[in-house]
Motif scaffolding. Structure first.
Motif, short mmCIF file in Angstrom:
data_model
loop_
_atom_site.label_atom_id
_atom_site.label_comp_id
_atom_site.label_asym_id
_atom_site.label_seq_id
_atom_site.Cartn_x
_atom_site.Cartn_y
_atom_site.Cartn_z
N LYS A 110 -8.13 -13.68 -8.56
CA LYS A 110 -6.69 -13.82 -8.85
C LYS A 110 -6.12 -12.50 -9.36
N VAL A 111 -6.89 -11.81 -10.19
CA VAL A 111 -6.46 -10.51 -10.68
C VAL A 111 -6.40 -9.51 -9.51
N LEU A 112 -7.43 -9.59 -8.69
CA LEU A 112 -7.50 -8.71 -7.52
C LEU A 112 -6.29 -8.89 -6.61
N ALA A 113 -5.86 -10.14 -6.46
CA ALA A 113 -4.72 -10.42 -5.59
C ALA A 113 -3.47 -9.70 -6.08
N ILE A 114 -3.29 -9.66 -7.40
CA ILE A 114 -2.12 -8.98 -7.97
C ILE A 114 -2.18 -7.48 -7.68
N ILE A 115 -3.36 -6.91 -7.86
CA ILE A 115 -3.53 -5.47 -7.60
C ILE A 115 -3.26 -5.17 -6.12
N LYS A 116 -3.81 -5.98 -5.25
CA LYS A 116 -3.63 -5.75 -3.81
C LYS A 116 -2.17 -5.88 -3.41
N GLU A 117 -1.49 -6.80 -4.04
CA GLU A 117 -0.05 -6.97 -3.80
C GLU A 117 0.68 -5.69 -4.18
N GLY A 118 0.30 -5.14 -5.32
CA GLY A 118 0.91 -3.90 -5.78
C GLY A 118 0.66 -2.72 -4.85
N ILE A 119 -0.51 -2.73 -4.23
CA ILE A 119 -0.83 -1.68 -3.27
C ILE A 119 0.02 -1.83 -2.02
N ALA A 120 0.08 -3.06 -1.52
CA ALA A 120 0.87 -3.35 -0.31
C ALA A 120 2.35 -3.00 -0.51
N ASN A 121 2.83 -3.32 -1.70
CA ASN A 121 4.23 -3.01 -2.09
C ASN A 121 4.49 -1.53 -2.32
N LYS A 122 3.46 -0.76 -2.35
CA LYS A 122 3.51 0.65 -2.74
C LYS A 122 3.99 0.85 -4.18
N GLU A 123 3.71 -0.15 -5.00
CA GLU A 123 3.98 0.01 -6.43
C GLU A 123 2.81 0.70 -7.12
N LEU A 124 1.60 0.42 -6.60
CA LEU A 124 0.40 0.97 -7.23
C LEU A 124 -0.31 1.95 -6.30
N ASN A 125 -0.96 2.92 -6.94
CA ASN A 125 -1.69 3.95 -6.22
C ASN A 125 -3.19 3.78 -6.51
N VAL A 126 -3.85 2.97 -5.68
CA VAL A 126 -5.23 2.58 -5.95
C VAL A 126 -6.05 2.67 -4.67
N ASP A 127 -7.21 3.33 -4.75
CA ASP A 127 -8.04 3.39 -3.53
C ASP A 127 -9.18 2.39 -3.53
N ASP A 128 -9.56 1.89 -4.72
CA ASP A 128 -10.65 0.92 -4.80
C ASP A 128 -10.25 -0.22 -5.72
N PRO A 129 -9.58 -1.23 -5.16
CA PRO A 129 -8.99 -2.30 -5.98
C PRO A 129 -10.02 -3.06 -6.81
N LYS A 130 -11.19 -3.32 -6.25
CA LYS A 130 -12.21 -4.07 -7.01
C LYS A 130 -12.67 -3.30 -8.24
N PHE A 131 -12.79 -2.01 -8.07
CA PHE A 131 -13.18 -1.15 -9.19
C PHE A 131 -12.11 -1.20 -10.29
N VAL A 132 -10.86 -1.16 -9.87
CA VAL A 132 -9.76 -1.21 -10.84
C VAL A 132 -9.76 -2.54 -11.60
N VAL A 133 -10.05 -3.63 -10.91
CA VAL A 133 -10.11 -4.94 -11.56
C VAL A 133 -11.18 -4.95 -12.65
N ARG A 134 -12.35 -4.40 -12.32
CA ARG A 134 -13.43 -4.35 -13.30
C ARG A 134 -13.05 -3.54 -14.53
N MET A 135 -12.45 -2.38 -14.30
CA MET A 135 -12.06 -1.52 -15.42
C MET A 135 -10.97 -2.18 -16.26
#
Lengths: 195, 195
Positions: free
Chosen positions: A132-157
DNA sequence: CCTACCGATCGGTAGG
DNA sequence: CCTACCGATCGGTAGG
């Protein structure tokens, strides 16, 4: 009318004290006699309120797990940007931890003492939460709100930065829960480098 | 010529297996009989190589503590900007964890089972380590390299983001230690927001 | 490194 | 909620 939680009152008191002891000494190193002594009763008497030591741990862990799910599901259909949803998530996640820091400590540190099938269920729930957390991050990437190359890593951190707050948070300390989540969020979004 | 660590060889083997078991089951829930069985010997025979169960935990925890200090002291006099020193710190800190993930797990999760006076010494060392990290952050603020309003808070978040890597890191996995520290550093400095 | 063993303590039950 | 008690297991020692 809260029929779920006030089963006998005494039972609730036992779980509360068990939470405190499991946090301080760890599940395996806490004896039922110690728990009974703290409650000024005999060890044998505990068993008219609970079935086993394992049941106490199970109850503490899954009460917390449910609290996290209720929190994240509560922000699921908020119409907002991914960044705002991330911010809301962090608010409620930190809220769950700071509301019951001892139960959070047991949840994060003692879950490995759960027996099957509880431990499998626990790990499935954790995985589901992370999705569920990952979904939010991925949404942010798709929206170009977030600048993330490894979403799963970001979720863990992200989760690690929040999940150990209970080790230093004090309800009567200077930082309020909302201030903590705001600071973490600010740091995660903007970083600590000069812009 | 490594005189320090190869005391008898067998002793080293015992500590290695103890580390594995303490990580998997926790210190309190691991019995000396289990440990002996894994090493194909009798429980009583362990005591010709070690003094006590407590000694094993002490040895594991302080070996790790010393490794962290050697790592951070190794980068102390590198002439570099605070940002570069922070990067170097994260490299070596993540390096210590990834080199011995099981020992790191015991260090971070089982230290509370240490007895006095070890536990006090342990906490003093941890405090001292955090001060060293704090000094780097403060240097970065003074230099105007870093944009931080609560340095102690940042230190906590920084260490939390690194200290739980052992829960998912696999030596044969896709991410190398240097890649992990580089990613964390990038995220901490720049954040995940669009610039 | 083993056999034999120690006192202490564990989680839990029977029966009231 | 208590007394009385169970079998199992604990960390560790004696003596070889």
């Amino acid at each position: 009318m809260s029929t779920t939680k006030n089963l006998s009152g005494r039972r609730h008191q036992i779980e509360k004290e068990a939470t405190r002891l499991f946090e301080a000494r760890g599940f395996a190193a806490t004896s039922m006699r110690e728990l009974a002594t703290e409650l000024q009763m005999e060890a044998a008497s505990l068993y008219s309120h609970i079935r086993s030591k394992d049941e106490l741990l199970r109850s503490i862990c899954f009460t917390m797990a449910n609290a996290f799910f209720e929190a994240i599901d509560g922000i699921a259909d908020v119409p907002a940007s991914a960044t705002e949803r991330l911010r809301a998530l962090m608010d409620v996640h930190v809220g769950v931890i700071t509301q019951k820091p001892s139960a959070a400590a047991v949840f994060f540190s003692e879950w490995k003492h759960l027996k099957e099938p509880d431990i499998s269920r626990f790990l499935e729930m954790r995985q589901s939460y992370e999705q569920k957390v990952l979904a939010i991050i991925k949404e942010g990437i798709a929206n170009k709100e977030l600048n993330v190359d490894d979403p799963k890593f970001v979720v863990r951190m992200l989760l690690n930065s929040m999940n150990w707050i209970h080790t230093w948070y004090r309800p009567d300390g200077p930082m309020k829960p909302e201030e903590i989540s705001r600071k973490i969020c600010e740091m995660v979004i903007n970083g600590i480098g000069m812009r």
